[in-house]
Design a protein around this motif. Structure first.
Motif, PDB file in Angstrom:
ATOM      1  N   ALA A  74       0.912  -1.315  -0.090  1.00 61.63           N
ATOM      2  CA  ALA A  74       0.065  -0.137  -0.075  1.00 61.63           C
ATOM      3  C   ALA A  74       0.902   1.308   0.014  1.00 61.63           C
ATOM      4  CB  ALA A  74      -1.017  -0.053   1.306  1.00 61.63           C
ATOM      5  N   LEU A  75       1.830   1.250   0.799  1.00 56.92           N
ATOM      6  CA  LEU A  75       2.893   2.357   0.943  1.00 56.92           C
ATOM      7  C   LEU A  75       3.690   2.727  -0.464  1.00 56.92           C
ATOM      8  CD1 LEU A  75       4.400   1.916   4.447  1.00 56.92           C
ATOM      9  CD2 LEU A  75       2.784   3.887   3.579  1.00 56.92           C
ATOM     10  N   ASP A  76       3.950   1.528  -0.921  1.00 50.62           N
ATOM     11  CA  ASP A  76       4.749   1.509  -2.405  1.00 50.62           C
ATOM     12  C   ASP A  76       3.722   2.223  -3.368  1.00 50.62           C
ATOM     13  OD1 ASP A  76       7.072   0.911  -4.095  1.00 50.62           O
ATOM     14  OD2 ASP A  76       5.566  -0.300  -4.900  1.00 50.62           O
ATOM     15  N   GLN A  77       2.478   1.729  -3.278  1.00 49.85           N
ATOM     16  CA  GLN A  77       1.346   2.419  -4.450  1.00 49.85           C
ATOM     17  C   GLN A  77       1.384   3.869  -4.272  1.00 49.85           C
ATOM     18  OE1 GLN A  77      -1.869   0.206  -3.658  1.00 49.85           O
ATOM     19  NE2 GLN A  77      -1.352  -1.640  -5.046  1.00 49.85           N
ATOM     20  N   MET A  78       1.810   4.477  -3.124  1.00 49.93           N
ATOM     21  CA  MET A  78       1.713   5.944  -2.731  1.00 49.93           C
ATOM     22  C   MET A  78       3.287   6.556  -2.939  1.00 49.93           C
ATOM     23  SD  MET A  78      -1.076   6.058   0.118  1.00 49.93           S
ATOM     24  CE  MET A  78      -0.523   4.663   0.890  1.00 49.93           C
ATOM     25  N   GLY A  79       4.181   5.918  -3.245  1.00 46.88           N
ATOM     26  CA  GLY A  79       5.550   6.302  -3.400  1.00 46.88           C
ATOM     27  C   GLY A  79       6.087   6.314  -2.180  1.00 46.88           C
ATOM     28  N   LEU A  80       5.751   5.706  -1.049  1.00 45.27           N
ATOM     29  CA  LEU A  80       6.342   5.760   0.030  1.00 45.27           C
ATOM     30  C   LEU A  80       6.800   4.354   0.546  1.00 45.27           C
ATOM     31  CD1 LEU A  80       3.495   7.662   2.196  1.00 45.27           C
ATOM     32  CD2 LEU A  80       5.663   8.467   1.475  1.00 45.27           C
ATOM     33  N   ARG A  81       7.801   4.312   1.682  1.00 42.37           N
ATOM     34  CA  ARG A  81       8.585   3.290   2.101  1.00 42.37           C
ATOM     35  C   ARG A  81       8.651   3.473   3.609  1.00 42.37           C
ATOM     36  NH1 ARG A  81      14.035   0.363  -0.481  1.00 42.37           N
ATOM     37  NH2 ARG A  81      14.136  -1.481   0.811  1.00 42.37           N
ATOM     38  N   ARG A  82       8.690   2.498   4.465  1.00 47.52           N
ATOM     39  CA  ARG A  82       8.815   2.481   5.814  1.00 47.52           C
ATOM     40  C   ARG A  82      10.375   1.935   6.040  1.00 47.52           C
ATOM     41  NH1 ARG A  82       4.785  -1.909   8.726  1.00 47.52           N
ATOM     42  NH2 ARG A  82       5.302  -3.566   7.253  1.00 47.52           N
ATOM     43  N   ARG A  83      10.604   2.294   7.321  1.00 44.70           N
ATOM     44  CA  ARG A  83      12.069   1.327   7.958  1.00 44.70           C
ATOM     45  C   ARG A  83      11.522   0.632   9.097  1.00 44.70           C
ATOM     46  NH1 ARG A  83      15.642   4.237  12.399  1.00 44.70           N
ATOM     47  NH2 ARG A  83      16.895   2.481  12.788  1.00 44.70           N
ATOM     48  N   VAL A  84      11.876  -0.601   8.868  1.00 42.64           N
ATOM     49  CA  VAL A  84      11.642  -1.511   9.874  1.00 42.64           C
ATOM     50  C   VAL A  84      12.981  -1.527  10.698  1.00 42.64           C
ATOM     51  CG1 VAL A  84      11.243  -4.087  10.571  1.00 42.64           C
ATOM     52  CG2 VAL A  84      10.073  -3.055   8.550  1.00 42.64           C
ATOM     53  N   ALA A  85      12.893  -0.834  11.724  1.00 41.19           N
ATOM     54  CA  ALA A  85      13.776  -0.903  12.765  1.00 41.19           C
ATOM     55  C   ALA A  85      14.079  -1.754  13.789  1.00 41.19           C
ATOM     56  CB  ALA A  85      13.912   0.458  13.743  1.00 41.19           C
ATOM     57  N   VAL A  86      12.897  -2.688  14.366  1.00 38.88           N
ATOM     58  CA  VAL A  86      13.162  -3.841  14.682  1.00 38.88           C
ATOM     59  C   VAL A  86      12.165  -4.625  14.391  1.00 38.88           C
ATOM     60  CG1 VAL A  86      12.608  -4.730  17.383  1.00 38.88           C
ATOM     61  CG2 VAL A  86      13.348  -2.481  17.143  1.00 38.88           C
ATOM     62  N   THR A  87      12.759  -6.062  14.221  1.00 35.59           N
ATOM     63  CA  THR A  87      11.932  -7.274  13.861  1.00 35.59           C
ATOM     64  C   THR A  87      11.928  -8.424  15.042  1.00 35.59           C
ATOM     65  OG1 THR A  87      12.664  -6.977  11.607  1.00 35.59           O
ATOM     66  CG2 THR A  87      11.522  -9.030  12.181  1.00 35.59           C
ATOM     67  N   LEU A  88      10.548  -8.610  15.329  1.00 35.35           N
ATOM     68  CA  LEU A  88      10.274  -9.609  16.464  1.00 35.35           C
ATOM     69  C   LEU A  88       9.779 -10.789  16.108  1.00 35.35           C
ATOM     70  CD1 LEU A  88       8.969  -6.709  18.753  1.00 35.35           C
ATOM     71  CD2 LEU A  88      11.214  -7.828  19.060  1.00 35.35           C
ATOM     72  N   PRO A  89      10.025 -11.903  16.673  1.00 35.72           N
ATOM     73  CA  PRO A  89       9.725 -13.306  16.241  1.00 35.72           C
ATOM     74  C   PRO A  89       8.299 -13.715  16.995  1.00 35.72           C
ATOM     75  CG  PRO A  89      11.011 -13.784  18.030  1.00 35.72           C
ATOM     76  CD  PRO A  89      11.258 -12.191  17.776  1.00 35.72           C
ATOM     77  N   HIS A  90       7.704 -12.859  17.996  1.00 35.82           N
ATOM     78  CA  HIS A  90       6.562 -13.203  18.565  1.00 35.82           C
ATOM     79  C   HIS A  90       5.573 -12.108  18.576  1.00 35.82           C
ATOM     80  CE1 HIS A  90       8.281 -17.158  19.777  1.00 35.82           C
ATOM     81  NE2 HIS A  90       9.227 -16.701  20.408  1.00 35.82           N
ATOM     82  N   VAL A  91       4.557 -12.334  18.257  1.00 34.60           N
ATOM     83  CA  VAL A  91       3.455 -11.106  18.184  1.00 34.60           C
ATOM     84  C   VAL A  91       3.261 -10.302  19.572  1.00 34.60           C
ATOM     85  CG1 VAL A  91       1.384 -12.293  18.406  1.00 34.60           C
ATOM     86  CG2 VAL A  91       1.403 -10.026  16.999  1.00 34.60           C
ATOM     87  N   VAL A  92       3.175 -11.297  20.579  1.00 36.72           N
ATOM     88  CA  VAL A  92       2.895 -10.672  21.797  1.00 36.72           C
ATOM     89  C   VAL A  92       3.885  -9.826  22.263  1.00 36.72           C
ATOM     90  CG1 VAL A  92       3.969 -12.589  23.041  1.00 36.72           C
ATOM     91  CG2 VAL A  92       2.053 -11.362  24.127  1.00 36.72           C
ATOM     92  N   ALA A  93       5.316  -9.911  21.864  1.00 40.49           N
ATOM     93  CA  ALA A  93       6.172  -8.897  22.098  1.00 40.49           C
ATOM     94  C   ALA A  93       6.425  -7.722  21.512  1.00 40.49           C
ATOM     95  CB  ALA A  93       7.625  -9.713  21.882  1.00 40.49           C
ATOM     96  N   VAL A  94       5.405  -7.445  20.438  1.00 46.71           N
ATOM     97  CA  VAL A  94       5.524  -6.186  19.820  1.00 46.71           C
ATOM     98  C   VAL A  94       4.771  -5.027  20.636  1.00 46.71           C
ATOM     99  CG1 VAL A  94       4.542  -4.826  17.672  1.00 46.71           C
ATOM    100  CG2 VAL A  94       5.292  -7.453  17.550  1.00 46.71           C
ATOM    101  N   PRO A  95       3.920  -5.144  21.194  1.00 45.74           N
ATOM    102  CA  PRO A  95       3.411  -3.927  22.047  1.00 45.74           C
ATOM    103  C   PRO A  95       4.082  -3.592  23.052  1.00 45.74           C
ATOM    104  CG  PRO A  95       1.962  -5.880  22.542  1.00 45.74           C
ATOM    105  CD  PRO A  95       2.699  -6.136  21.221  1.00 45.74           C
ATOM    106  N   PHE A  96       5.212  -4.375  23.630  1.00 49.36           N
ATOM    107  CA  PHE A  96       5.797  -4.325  24.737  1.00 49.36           C
ATOM    108  C   PHE A  96       7.247  -3.516  24.392  1.00 49.36           C
ATOM    109  CE2 PHE A  96       3.107  -7.602  26.312  1.00 49.36           C
ATOM    110  CZ  PHE A  96       2.585  -7.247  27.779  1.00 49.36           C
TER     111      PHE A  96
END
Length: 303
Positions: free
Chosen positions: A215-237
């Motif tokens: 979706a971002l690419d279609q609008m000419g945008l790109r995000r930077r993924v600074a942190v990748t986590l292996p468990h979804v429960v860890a993301v909000p923390f």
């Protein structure tokens, strides 16, 4: 084709072959000797004028015609089984049945807790084994072989041997640290793209490109993924107390918003909703206990 001239047992043999992809295992499944199953395969090839199954290094692989036949033959046999099966019921309150389901992280967090409460309330003697879906193709094969009773999750593959029921329509939202969320004001698209992102990736990679990145690419945008986590429960923390933003399924985000201390915000771009599905084998329709389980899962998802 004259139906009276066809040995319908050949269709039972076909069903076993399409599920097992192995002559000896298919023979054992329906109580035939291996030479008898080989003979049945020869007759099936003559009947349908197709090889049906090709021997490869990874085992017997069905042809396109065999795959096309799998769904209607499976459905027809299931109807016959239901018509001939004794009318027996399932009493959840007194049953000691054991069920095995495989789930994605979403299913584990959103559907399973409510399902467990339902089972403890209505079927206290029933045991439930919940397995993770780490490889969707492998999980589907185990479902087809009868090693699992159901799969719960998003983006599950199709199978001619299985039925699909939509449980939940889910959408994406953003989460941020409340101190950086602008007092509840919606995030702008440019702000969203400029912020460093936290991303859940069960496979351990960067998870790109996702629906968000497309979706971002279609609008000419790109995000930077600074942190990748292996468990979804860890993301909000991981997001709490930082300048990170993360995009998550809404029900998962809201489940952890208070405990993690994050704010939930609308996604500032249009991304299609996605489905959380229940997959089960067609043969489950002939089993009152499995029919009850599928309805219990649907009820838990609706709650």
């Amino acid at each position: 084709m004259n139906l009276a001239s066809i040995d319908l047992n050949l269709l039972v043999a076909f069903e076993a072959l399409i599920e097992e992809r192995h002559v000896t295992r298919a023979a054992g499944r329906i109580g035939l000797a291996q030479p008898s199953m080989s003979s049945a395969l020869r007759r099936l090839r003559e009947l349908f004028d197709d090889e049906l199954f090709l021997r490869t290094a990874s085992g017997m692989q069905p042809t396109e015609k065999a795959l096309a036949l799998a769904r209607p033959i499976g459905a027809a046999l299931e109807q016959i089984r239901q018509a001939l099966a004794p009318r027996q019921g399932f009493e959840p309150a007194t049953s000691n049945r054991r069920f095995a389901v495989a789930v994605t992280d979403y299913g584990d967090l959103v559907v399973v807790p409510t399902l467990v409460r339902l089972l403890r309330r209505e079927a206290p003697g029933v045991d439930l084994a919940v397995r993770p879906i780490t490889d969707a193709g492998d999980a589907l094969a185990r479902l087809e072989r009868g090693e699992l009773d159901a799969l719960i999750g998003g983006h599950l593959p199709d199978s001619a041997l299985c039925l699909r029921r939509r449980l939940i329509e889910e959408r994406f939202v953003c989460i941020r640290d409340p101190a950086r969320a602008g007092g509840g004001a919606d995030m702008t698209l440019s702000e969203y793209a400029a912020l460093p992102h936290a991303l859940f990736s069960a496979a351990g990679g960067d998870g790109l490109p996702s629906a968000i990145d497309i979706a971002l690419d279609q609008m000419g945008l790109r995000r930077r993924v600074a942190v990748t986590l292996p468990h979804v429960v860890a993301v909000p923390f991981a997001v709490a107390g930082t300048d990170l933003v993360a995009t998550m399924a809404e029900r998962v985000a809201r489940r952890f918003a208070a405990s993690a201390g994050v704010a939930v915000l609308p996604l500032p771009c249009e991304v299609a909703a996605f489905d959380i599905d229940l997959l089960h084998a067609r043969r489950a329709l002939a089993d009152p206990a499995l029919r009850w389980l599928m309805n219990a899962i649907a009820t838990a998802a609706a709650d």
